[in-house]
Enzyme design. Structure first.
Site, PDB file in Angstrom:
ATOM      1  N   GLU A  44       8.869 -24.298 -14.441  1.00  0.00           N
ATOM      2  CA  GLU A  44       9.192 -24.439 -15.774  1.00  0.00           C
ATOM      3  C   GLU A  44      10.643 -25.564 -15.746  1.00  0.00           C
ATOM      4  O   GLU A  44      11.536 -24.997 -15.255  1.00  0.00           O
ATOM      5  CB  GLU A  44       9.323 -23.250 -16.732  1.00  0.00           C
ATOM      6  N   GLU A  69      17.008 -24.800 -15.124  1.00  0.00           N
ATOM      7  CA  GLU A  69      17.723 -25.061 -16.446  1.00  0.00           C
ATOM      8  C   GLU A  69      19.209 -25.732 -16.108  1.00  0.00           C
ATOM      9  O   GLU A  69      19.886 -25.261 -15.409  1.00  0.00           O
ATOM     10  CB  GLU A  69      17.843 -23.816 -17.346  1.00  0.00           C
ATOM     11  N   ASN A  96      19.617 -30.017 -12.213  1.00  0.00           N
ATOM     12  CA  ASN A  96      19.109 -31.221 -13.229  1.00  0.00           C
ATOM     13  C   ASN A  96      17.642 -31.467 -12.296  1.00  0.00           C
ATOM     14  O   ASN A  96      17.613 -31.572 -11.107  1.00  0.00           O
ATOM     15  CB  ASN A  96      20.048 -32.395 -12.931  1.00  0.00           C
ATOM     16  N   ASP A 118      13.656 -32.127 -24.648  1.00  0.00           N
ATOM     17  CA  ASP A 118      14.337 -33.178 -25.560  1.00  0.00           C
ATOM     18  C   ASP A 118      13.461 -34.504 -25.682  1.00  0.00           C
ATOM     19  O   ASP A 118      13.213 -35.216 -24.972  1.00  0.00           O
ATOM     20  CB  ASP A 118      15.708 -33.386 -25.015  1.00  0.00           C
ATOM     21  N   ASP A 154       6.621 -29.789 -30.442  1.00  0.00           N
ATOM     22  CA  ASP A 154       6.521 -29.873 -31.656  1.00  0.00           C
ATOM     23  C   ASP A 154       6.715 -31.297 -32.123  1.00  0.00           C
ATOM     24  O   ASP A 154       6.565 -31.645 -33.351  1.00  0.00           O
ATOM     25  CB  ASP A 154       7.516 -28.881 -32.508  1.00  0.00           C
ATOM     26  N   THR A 191       7.540 -19.861 -26.548  1.00  0.00           N
ATOM     27  CA  THR A 191       8.896 -19.990 -26.260  1.00  0.00           C
ATOM     28  C   THR A 191       9.726 -19.570 -27.339  1.00  0.00           C
ATOM     29  O   THR A 191       9.047 -19.536 -28.564  1.00  0.00           O
ATOM     30  CB  THR A 191       9.494 -21.420 -25.831  1.00  0.00           C
ATOM     31  N   GLU A 192      11.201 -19.567 -27.651  1.00  0.00           N
ATOM     32  CA  GLU A 192      11.917 -19.148 -28.782  1.00  0.00           C
ATOM     33  C   GLU A 192      11.811 -20.473 -29.603  1.00  0.00           C
ATOM     34  O   GLU A 192      11.646 -20.158 -31.019  1.00  0.00           O
ATOM     35  CB  GLU A 192      13.254 -19.157 -28.277  1.00  0.00           C
ATOM     36  N   GLU A 194       8.929 -22.364 -30.087  1.00  0.00           N
ATOM     37  CA  GLU A 194       7.715 -22.263 -30.477  1.00  0.00           C
ATOM     38  C   GLU A 194       7.624 -21.408 -31.743  1.00  0.00           C
ATOM     39  O   GLU A 194       7.090 -21.805 -32.615  1.00  0.00           O
ATOM     40  CB  GLU A 194       6.952 -22.008 -29.214  1.00  0.00           C
TER      41      GLU A 194
END
Length: 215
Positions: A44, A69, A96, A118, A154, A191-192, A194
């Site tokens: 992920e 992350e 990264n 992003d 989204d 996810t949070e 989502e």
């Protein structure tokens, strides 16, 4: 969204090297040694606070999950969630995604997830989008020939851009959903972001794609 600075993050990273892997380039083509098994590896990119990867690890115990992350203040939150889950099939990387080829060997990964990345909406920032062709080239390199790239967002603008980017790269679209939650997919782990967006009635988009069967 600006993340609150956590002054204890560096110390946490140093104390939890069993979970947040330092110098991941040392494990290129050796991740099965880290997990001590030969199970498929799913990655992920942009793991956030860890809800998705912890949920996936619980639902699919025979798959190894690696979350990447960049933000220290975020990855320590993900690590805390992973620790609470007590699942042994998760590792995290504070790096990264541009350095993906330094961390993984060709054909080492079975699936890559891009969750609520992003959107970088300004044209001058196009190269930063995780579905820009330079990133797709990296994914193609590390994914197995039949490996999937799964995008959830989204942001309709990013979704439409990504569909075009995938098509221009020669990828095959296996699924395009304009309203993911209407599918009632039992395997979908939210996810949070989502949860937050869907609670407001926003549509969630998902795409599954594969690369041309050639290296």
């Amino acid at each position: 969204m600006r993340q609150r600075h956590k002054p204890w993050a560096d110390e946490f990273l140093q104390e939890n090297t069993h979970l947040i892997i330092p110098d991941p380039s040392n494990y290129k083509n050796k991740w099965h040694e880290v997990f001590e098994n030969n199970n498929p590896i799913h990655v992920e990119i942009g793991t956030g606070k860890g809800q998705f990867i912890a949920g996936m690890a619980k639902q699919f115990p025979s798959i190894n999950f690696i979350g990447i992350e960049l933000a220290k203040s975020v990855i320590v939150s993900a690590a805390e969630k992973v620790q609470e889950s007590e699942h042994a099939n998760i590792r995290l990387i504070n790096e990264n995604a541009e350095n993906l080829l330094d961390m993984f060997m060709t054909d080492e990964i079975s699936t890559i997830y891009l969750n609520f990345s992003d959107p970088w909406p300004k044209n001058r920032h196009e190269k930063r989008r995780l579905t820009f062709h330079s990133f797709l080239k990296r994914y193609e390199n590390v994914l197995k020939p039949d490996g999937e790239l799964i995008l959830k967002t989204d942001n309709r603008g990013l979704f439409e851009y990504s569909l075009v980017s995938f098509s221009n790269y020669g990828m095959t679209l296996q699924e395009v959903s304009l309203d993911l939650h209407a599918l009632n997919d039992p395997e979908n782990i939210m996810t949070e972001y989502e949860e937050k967006f869907s609670a407001k009635g926003q549509q969630i988009y998902r795409c599954k794609a594969v690369f041309p069967n050639q290296k």
